[in-house]
Design an enzyme around this catalytic site. Structure first.
Site, short mmCIF file in Angstrom:
data_model
loop_
_atom_site.label_atom_id
_atom_site.label_comp_id
_atom_site.label_asym_id
_atom_site.label_seq_id
_atom_site.Cartn_x
_atom_site.Cartn_y
_atom_site.Cartn_z
N ASP A 121 0.83 -1.21 0.00
CA ASP A 121 0.00 0.00 0.00
C ASP A 121 0.87 1.26 0.00
O ASP A 121 2.07 1.21 0.32
CB ASP A 121 -0.89 -0.04 1.26
CG ASP A 121 -2.16 0.79 1.11
OD1 ASP A 121 -2.29 1.52 0.13
OD2 ASP A 121 -3.02 0.68 2.02
N ASP A 129 -10.73 1.97 -3.32
CA ASP A 129 -11.30 1.74 -2.00
C ASP A 129 -12.81 1.75 -2.03
O ASP A 129 -13.46 1.41 -1.05
CB ASP A 129 -10.80 2.80 -1.01
CG ASP A 129 -9.48 2.41 -0.38
OD1 ASP A 129 -9.08 1.24 -0.53
OD2 ASP A 129 -8.84 3.27 0.25
C1 DGJ Z 1 -5.81 1.97 1.95
C2 DGJ Z 1 -6.21 0.74 1.20
O1 DGJ Z 1 -6.71 1.07 -0.05
C3 DGJ Z 1 -7.22 -0.04 2.02
O2 DGJ Z 1 -7.68 -1.15 1.30
C4 DGJ Z 1 -6.59 -0.44 3.32
O3 DGJ Z 1 -5.54 -1.35 3.07
C5 DGJ Z 1 -6.08 0.78 4.06
N1 DGJ Z 1 -5.24 1.59 3.23
C6 DGJ Z 1 -5.32 0.38 5.29
O4 DGJ Z 1 -4.74 1.44 5.92
#
Ligand code: DGJ
Length: 720
Positions: free
Chosen positions: A473, A543
């Site tokens: 991430d 997301d």
């Molecule tokens: C952003 C990601 O897109 C989410 O799926 C998740 O992993 C969060 N970060 C966790 O902090």
């Protein structure tokens, strides 16, 4: 495939689908300049395009410079359109003239040092033309590299800049590709923001420069490093389109400049707004690669060419051609609030449903119970997980699931042992505040010591437990970006040096753990680009996992990227991003258009929903080879309202997916015609036989259930 005609000074790159003609044209003093004489459908004789360029010969050289289709335009020569390269000498003088010096044609495709790029497995798959241009006064050289793939209408273009002179130069622009097309074109690009990435926007021809860019330190949620020039009458199925994608994950600029003389120039590459690079004598700089796809069969033809190339010749490794595991991710089920017991409860329900991989998301390390600390301290939190990662992974493996883990390795929290030990390791500008975003700072990936730390920190965790998947991430963008180690006026290099450092880290980690499935992520789809896909064959698309929003996000993403690159999960309702309630059926039917998974508390579902989840898992296992590796065709756009539809096809089946967001009273029966169905006889969902031709000519009736948020997936199995 690539030939040079020394008499007419023409290079012709040609396969069955596309021609690119480059012309060495003498300027007024007799030195040869490189022009892009033609790009489009395959030509028989490349010389046919020369009169089209030379018809302006009546004009003076001065005005001619404003129209000639230079392949590597520079500043200060009366071209006036966006340039590809700008090199300043020691006095800040920017005028450079690049003239032809030499060429070389080779089979195959050389790798790009330190950068992601498309590749071949067999030299017969492609041929490469390299043309070197040189400025006699400064010694600036540009080696333009064009690779034509034998079986695809795709050309990979990049430039190696060098300094063969005796004094340092500063590159203020070092683009990847410049193409000039005759005519006016719609400019199509993908834009958005967090949770609404890659909406399709189509801008009509305009006598101006239309551009998309990023100056965020990542390719970004806002604009994607991809754009299309499409004939104004082009549709998904008809007409000429030129797609251009950068194999790069940092700041970029793509510009389409239309002038008053009926030509459109497309330039793409690093973003000059945030880029400078010192080229000492003898130094060189490799530009990122641009992929140019041509289609005379509309946007679908262009996308399918890019999908084939990105899926098979940009993505690499063990997982490239393999069916991707169905996963359950605990993020939206628990956020930071979990312990071993809660995780195991979800994992047991997942095993019971036939799910194959459990992914433990953010919050497993340091003292991270919210997002304000611990990034950089990659040691397991034993209050939450007393048996450590190894204990948890073994328990999850015992249920028959593989175990996967979330990291955010490029970041550091000010409240972390790493930051306390190395406050100089983050990007910062001397004398300025260090602004946080999501309470975090960015590690200075341009530094070798930081790169080595990240490689070892991630590798140590991966060695410590049976981890089969990593979600990598990256949750914030650059502010006050600078490096403590860059001196001598070189702070403008930080953005690209960061990317080169990151790519070195990704190469090292992914090569050391070749069986681990890596998925990149950046607050959802904030770094969804072909550069990241070179290291990690899939990306978390957004997301926003609401089924209705995902129709637009996945449709837009598919303009450039294959479905095997898109993470797509079923999440809870009311949806956490928009509060919408959609059926479990529709959520599953949307998610099966990518790498399928779940993002909800599986231990808290109704028996009916669990039954539906079991059905979805069985269905995805049966058809995922087709949905992930087959040919994807967009049929009806969610951006047009009404019904959205797309199709997957390979030699064994055709899958039609259709979605109706809102029901209307007294509506006409819905039907749709399939496209490009491979010849043969198919078994329809009702058991009847149907030919490929009938599926395409008559179409099929869409049997939506009553109500809003309805979906209909129909599988037509090919009869042997
Ligand atoms: C952003 C990601 O897109 C989410 O799926 C998740 O992993 C969060 N970060 C966790 O902090």
């Amino acid at each position: 495939m690539i030939s040079f005609d020394p008499a007419r000074r023409l290079f012709h790159l040609r396969n069955d689908h596309v021609s690119l003609v480059l012309w060495l044209r003498p300027d007024e003093a007799g030195a040869e300049e490189l022009l892009t004489a033609y790009l489009g459908a395959a030509l028989n004789d490349p010389a046919v395009c020369l009169p089209l360029i030379s018809q302006r010969e009546g004009a003076s050289f001065d005005s001619l410079r404003q129209v000639l289709p230079y392949a590597c335009p520079t500043e200060g020569r009366g071209d006036f359109r966006p340039a590809l390269v700008c090199a300043e000498d020691g006095q800040g003088q920017r005028c450079t003239e690049l003239f032809y010096e030499s060429y070389e044609i080779t089979s195959g495709k050389p790798a790009l040092e330190g950068l992601p790029a498309s590749y071949v497995e067999d030299p017969a798959e492609a041929e490469t033309l390299e043309i070197t241009l040189r400025d006699g006064l400064t010694g600036l050289t540009a080696r333009l590299r064009y690779t034509l793939f034998a079986a695809l209408p795709v050309i990979a273009v990049s430039v190696l800049y060098g300094n063969s002179g005796g004094e340092a130069l500063t590159l203020a622009n070092a683009g990847s590709a410049c193409l000039t097309l005759r005519g006016r074109y719609d400019f199509i690009h993908l834009h958005g923001a967090w949770a609404k990435e890659r909406s399709v926007e189509r801008v009509a021809p305009a006598a101006m420069t239309r551009c998309v860019s990023s100056s965020r330190g990542a390719s970004g949620h806002e604009h994607n490093p991809f754009a299309v020039l499409a004939a104004p009458d082009a549709t998904e199925f008809f007409g000429e389109c030129f797609g251009a994608a950068l194999v790069y994950s940092g700041d970029f600029l793509i510009a389409a400049d239309e002038n008053a003389f009926g030509t459109t120039r497309l330039t793409l590459g690093l973003n000059p707004r945030t880029f400078r690079w010192r080229l000492a004598p003898g130094d060189s700089l490799q530009s990122p690669e641009a992929l140019i796809a041509y289609s005379d069969k509309g946007l679908n033809g262009m996308s399918q060419a890019l999908h084939s190339l990105i899926r098979r010749r940009v993505c690499r490794g063990y997982w490239r051609d393999r069916e991707r595991p169905i996963l359950i991710n605990n993020w939206e089920a628990t956020y930071f609030n979990f312990d071993q017991e809660k995780i195991m409860k979800i994992a047991r329900a997942a095993a019971d449903a036939g799910i194959e991989l459990f992914v433990l998301d953010d919050g497993w390390f340091g003292k991270r119970n919210n997002d304000d600390c611990s990034l950089g301290d990659w040691a397991v939190n034993r209050e939450k997980l007393p048996g450590g990662l190894e204990g948890l992974a073994k328990d999850i493996n015992a249920l028959g699931l593989k175990f996967g883990l979330w990291f955010e390795p490029e970041m550091v929290s000010p409240d972390s042992d790493l930051y306390r030990a190395h406050p100089d390791w983050c990007l910062h500008a001397e004398g300025r505040r260090r602004s946080t975003a999501r309470h975090q700072l960015i590690l200075d990936m341009s530094r070798r010591d930081v790169q080595d730390y990240v490689i070892e920190a991630v590798s140590a965790v991966l060695r410590s437990a049976p981890i089969g998947y990593v979600k990598w991430d990256m949750n914030r963008n650059f502010k006050e970006a600078g490096s403590e180690l860059l001196s001598d006026g070189r702070q403008g290099e930080i953005g690209h040096r960061y990317m080169l450092g990151l790519y070195r880290v990704l190469e090292a980690v992914t090569a050391a753990f070749p069986r681990v499935l890596f998925e990149s992520c950046s607050g959802g789809g904030g770094r969804f680009d072909a550069g990241m896909l070179y290291y990690m064959p899939q990306t978390w698309t957004s997301d926003d996992s609401d089924a209705v929003e995902r129709l637009r996000i996945q449709y837009g993403t598919s303009l450039c990227y294959p479905t095997s690159a898109m993470g797509a999960h079923v999440s809870a309702v009311p949806n956490h991003q928009v509060g919408r309630i959609t059926s479990m059926r529709m959520r599953g039917d949307v998610a099966l258009g990518g790498n399928f998974g779940y993002e909800l508390d599986l231990s808290a579902q109704t028996p009916e929903d669990m039954e539906e989840i079991r059905r979805q898992v069985r269905q995805v296992k049966a058809i995922r080879r087709t949905t992930q590796q087959g040919t994807f065709t967009r049929l009806q756009s969610p951006f047009d309202g009404g019904i959205t539809a797309w199709q997957f096809a390979d030699g064994s089946r055709v899958i039609l997916c259709a979605y109706r967001v809102l029901n209307r009273p007294n509506a006409a029966p819905a039907s749709i015609r399939l496209q490009n169905v491979p010849d043969g006889l198919y078994t329809a969902p009702d058991g009847n036989a149907v030919t490929a031709g009938d599926l395409m000519r008559a179409g099929v009736a869409l049997a939506f259930p009553r109500g809003d948020f309805a979906s209909c997936v129909m599988v037509f199995e090919k009869r042997q």
